[in-house]
Design a protein around this motif. Structure first.
Motif, PDB file in Angstrom:
ATOM      1  N   THR A  68       0.855  -1.185   0.000  1.00  0.00           N
ATOM      2  CA  THR A  68       0.000   0.000   0.000  1.00  0.00           C
ATOM      3  C   THR A  68       0.889   1.233   0.000  1.00  0.00           C
ATOM      4  OG1 THR A  68      -1.798  -1.118   1.168  1.00  0.00           O
ATOM      5  CG2 THR A  68      -1.755   1.296   1.265  1.00  0.00           C
ATOM      6  N   LEU A  69       0.772   2.041  -1.053  1.00  0.00           N
ATOM      7  CA  LEU A  69       1.532   3.285  -1.152  1.00  0.00           C
ATOM      8  C   LEU A  69       0.738   4.420  -0.515  1.00  0.00           C
ATOM      9  CD1 LEU A  69       2.882   3.079  -4.823  1.00  0.00           C
ATOM     10  CD2 LEU A  69       3.903   2.188  -2.718  1.00  0.00           C
ATOM     11  N   ILE A  70       1.452   5.325   0.145  1.00  0.00           N
ATOM     12  CA  ILE A  70       0.826   6.444   0.837  1.00  0.00           C
ATOM     13  C   ILE A  70       1.305   7.742   0.202  1.00  0.00           C
ATOM     14  CG2 ILE A  70       0.491   7.589   3.056  1.00  0.00           C
ATOM     15  CD1 ILE A  70       1.194   4.944   4.415  1.00  0.00           C
ATOM     16  N   PHE A  71       0.356   8.540  -0.262  1.00  0.00           N
ATOM     17  CA  PHE A  71       0.672   9.806  -0.917  1.00  0.00           C
ATOM     18  C   PHE A  71       0.033  10.957  -0.143  1.00  0.00           C
ATOM     19  CE2 PHE A  71       0.569   6.514  -4.136  1.00  0.00           C
ATOM     20  CZ  PHE A  71       1.703   6.743  -4.887  1.00  0.00           C
ATOM     21  N   ASN A  72       0.660  12.110  -0.192  1.00  0.00           N
ATOM     22  CA  ASN A  72       0.055  13.340   0.317  1.00  0.00           C
ATOM     23  C   ASN A  72      -0.261  14.218  -0.879  1.00  0.00           C
ATOM     24  OD1 ASN A  72       0.044  13.117   3.248  1.00  0.00           O
ATOM     25  ND2 ASN A  72       2.279  12.988   3.052  1.00  0.00           N
ATOM     26  N   HIS A  73      -1.548  14.416  -1.118  1.00  0.00           N
ATOM     27  CA  HIS A  73      -2.001  15.146  -2.296  1.00  0.00           C
ATOM     28  C   HIS A  73      -2.956  16.240  -1.847  1.00  0.00           C
ATOM     29  CE1 HIS A  73      -2.955  15.820  -6.498  1.00  0.00           C
ATOM     30  NE2 HIS A  73      -4.236  15.625  -6.264  1.00  0.00           N
ATOM     31  N   ARG A  74      -2.563  17.475  -2.062  1.00  0.00           N
ATOM     32  CA  ARG A  74      -3.389  18.624  -1.668  1.00  0.00           C
ATOM     33  C   ARG A  74      -3.755  18.543  -0.188  1.00  0.00           C
ATOM     34  NH1 ARG A  74      -7.416  18.454  -6.953  1.00  0.00           N
ATOM     35  NH2 ARG A  74      -5.812  18.935  -8.519  1.00  0.00           N
ATOM     36  N   ASN A  75      -2.733  18.263   0.614  1.00  0.00           N
ATOM     37  CA  ASN A  75      -2.894  18.172   2.073  1.00  0.00           C
ATOM     38  C   ASN A  75      -3.838  17.061   2.511  1.00  0.00           C
ATOM     39  OD1 ASN A  75      -1.155  20.385   2.617  1.00  0.00           O
ATOM     40  ND2 ASN A  75      -2.821  21.798   2.094  1.00  0.00           N
ATOM     41  N   GLU A  76      -4.042  16.079   1.639  1.00  0.00           N
ATOM     42  CA  GLU A  76      -4.890  14.930   1.968  1.00  0.00           C
ATOM     43  C   GLU A  76      -4.076  13.650   1.801  1.00  0.00           C
ATOM     44  OE1 GLU A  76      -8.983  12.680   0.454  1.00  0.00           O
ATOM     45  OE2 GLU A  76      -8.210  14.438  -0.608  1.00  0.00           O
ATOM     46  N   GLU A  77      -4.205  12.731   2.766  1.00  0.00           N
ATOM     47  CA  GLU A  77      -3.512  11.449   2.642  1.00  0.00           C
ATOM     48  C   GLU A  77      -4.327  10.513   1.760  1.00  0.00           C
ATOM     49  OE1 GLU A  77      -1.403   9.258   6.008  1.00  0.00           O
ATOM     50  OE2 GLU A  77      -3.155   7.984   5.680  1.00  0.00           O
ATOM     51  N   ILE A  78      -3.668   9.955   0.750  1.00  0.00           N
ATOM     52  CA  ILE A  78      -4.322   9.015  -0.166  1.00  0.00           C
ATOM     53  C   ILE A  78      -3.523   7.719  -0.158  1.00  0.00           C
ATOM     54  CG2 ILE A  78      -4.974   8.567  -2.563  1.00  0.00           C
ATOM     55  CD1 ILE A  78      -5.218  11.550  -2.990  1.00  0.00           C
ATOM     56  N   ARG A  79      -4.219   6.594  -0.055  1.00  0.00           N
ATOM     57  CA  ARG A  79      -3.567   5.288  -0.051  1.00  0.00           C
ATOM     58  C   ARG A  79      -4.058   4.453  -1.228  1.00  0.00           C
ATOM     59  NH1 ARG A  79      -2.549   3.350   6.171  1.00  0.00           N
ATOM     60  NH2 ARG A  79      -2.119   5.414   7.045  1.00  0.00           N
ATOM     61  N   SER A  96      -2.586   6.735 -10.468  1.00  0.00           N
ATOM     62  CA  SER A  96      -1.914   6.022 -11.565  1.00  0.00           C
ATOM     63  C   SER A  96      -1.339   7.017 -12.575  1.00  0.00           C
ATOM     64  CB  SER A  96      -2.894   5.056 -12.253  1.00  0.00           C
ATOM     65  OG  SER A  96      -3.971   5.762 -12.854  1.00  0.00           O
ATOM     66  N   ARG A  97      -2.060   8.081 -12.871  1.00  0.00           N
ATOM     67  CA  ARG A  97      -1.547   9.084 -13.812  1.00  0.00           C
ATOM     68  C   ARG A  97      -0.334   9.806 -13.230  1.00  0.00           C
ATOM     69  NH1 ARG A  97      -5.012  13.102 -14.601  1.00  0.00           N
ATOM     70  NH2 ARG A  97      -6.589  12.469 -13.082  1.00  0.00           N
ATOM     71  N   PHE A  98      -0.387  10.085 -11.927  1.00  0.00           N
ATOM     72  CA  PHE A  98       0.750  10.731 -11.271  1.00  0.00           C
ATOM     73  C   PHE A  98       1.978   9.826 -11.294  1.00  0.00           C
ATOM     74  CE2 PHE A  98       3.305  11.186  -7.403  1.00  0.00           C
ATOM     75  CZ  PHE A  98       3.713  12.513  -7.511  1.00  0.00           C
ATOM     76  N   MET A  99       1.783   8.542 -10.968  1.00  0.00           N
ATOM     77  CA  MET A  99       2.900   7.602 -10.944  1.00  0.00           C
ATOM     78  C   MET A  99       3.585   7.525 -12.309  1.00  0.00           C
ATOM     79  SD  MET A  99       3.432   5.888  -7.986  1.00  0.00           S
ATOM     80  CE  MET A  99       3.972   4.229  -8.434  1.00  0.00           C
TER      81      MET A  99
END
Length: 344
Positions: free
Chosen positions: A42-53, A80-83
């Motif tokens: 499970t990858l954890i991203f911070n996007h626009r001050n929101e945690e997305i997994r 997926s587009r960001f990656m």
């Protein structure tokens, strides 16, 4: 964040098809990462001050030095587009330790193992195939791999090489929609009767791909008399999830959670899931989808009764052993104990 967090460095990126790429990852700490073939990270991203997994299946085998995940560009899929557009070799990803129950066990026995893969659903199955074929055993593996066209087949050269190296243990059937050769209920039944040479009650079926694809295969197998206990499913990527709603009402309860060798007595509010209550009380249980489809939050209920409002991953056998999904699980008795001990 108190969970067991990994820092993974992107060592290289290999494009499998025009919209799919494999990311090869190393552990920044240098320590080996234990996992089983067929599991996911499970990858954890911070996007626009929101945690997305997001959960991605591992295509690598535990025998390999680097971990690998394969990412397919999904329409309206922001991660997926960001990656695929923004991540590069040298970048660092944040992840949870590998998890999941989509694993092959006891492959040494003489039995037929049918692996149904749809699109990028080949990823965890590719991991399983490599792992099993590197070990002695009498099981026969057959891959039924559905793709849109020949250019959409991921890992084709590697798979064909394995089939040549292990002609008596591994066979591949490619089904291409572009050639009007699409899997359906009748074809699932015909292929199963053709492939299964040993005791059908001992055969195992592993399905990975989009939900409609897996639902169709499971329905066809059960309809022809295959015991559901012989079937395992895995969604290949949790990109978007819907909110689970329930017409049931769950009153407040008090539960006990054993996590990282510590006991936590928690009040679970009305209609609150176990995971929600834990996070609210700063008990950082592992999770990803929060919707009952990925198994990251799986734990064992050793006492009391849990009701899950959604479960797309645990089998009846898993549930009989006490496994529950805390993200959709609600306590329905006052003596519930949830155990995250390694032995469980």
């Amino acid at each position: 964040m108190n969970e067991d967090i990994l820092k993974l460095k992107i060592e290289r990126i290999k494009w499998e098809t025009k919209d799919t790429a494999t990311f090869y990852l190393s552990n920044v700490s240098g320590r080996p990462i234990p996992y089983k073939a067929g599991q996911f990270v499970t990858l954890i991203f911070n996007h626009r001050n929101e945690e997305i997994r997001r959960s991605y299946s591992l295509g690598s085998s535990p025998d390999e030095e680097l971990l690998s995940i394969t990412v397919k560009r999904i329409t309206n899929g922001e991660i997926s587009r960001f990656m695929l557009a923004k991540e590069h070799p040298g970048d660092i990803l944040t992840a949870l330790a590998p998890a999941g129950r989509f694993t092959i066990n006891k492959f040494e026995q003489e039995k037929d193992i049918l692996l149904f893969a749809g699109g990028t659903g080949i990823t965890p199955i590719f991991s399983q195939i490599k792992y099993v074929l590197k070990r002695p055993g009498k099981s026969k593996l057959t891959l039924i791999y559905s793709s849109q066209d020949a250019d959409s087949i991921a890992f084709k050269d590697e798979l064909n090489k394995l089939a040549i190296q292990h002609p008596y243990r591994f066979k591949i059937i490619y089904l291409l929609s572009s050639e009007a050769n699409r899997l359906n209920n009748d074809k699932v039944e015909a292929l199963t009767r053709q492939i299964v040479q040993h005791d059908r009650d001992k055969a195992e079926f592993y399905l990975c791909g989009p939900f409609p694809y897996m639902r169709m295969i499971r329905f066809a197998l059960v309809y022809m008399g295959i015991d559901p206990k012989q079937i395992r499913r895995e969604n290949f990527v949790i990109e978007t999830v819907s909110v689970t709603s329930s017409i049931l009402n769950f009153p407040p309860r008090t539960i006990r959670i054993r996590f990282k060798n510590e006991l936590h007595d928690l009040a679970v509010g009305e209609n609150q899931s176990i995971l929600q209550a834990a996070l609210q009380n700063n008990v950082q249980l592992p999770y990803s989808c929060r919707n009952g489809v990925c198994s990251t939050c799986t734990a064992r209920c050793t006492s009391g009764k849990i009701e899950m409002v959604k479960n797309d991953v645990l089998t009846d056998a898993d549930i009989a052993e006490g496994w529950v999904l805390t993200c959709t699980g609600h306590p329905v008795s006052d003596d519930v104990v949830i155990d995250y001990s390694p032995s469980n």
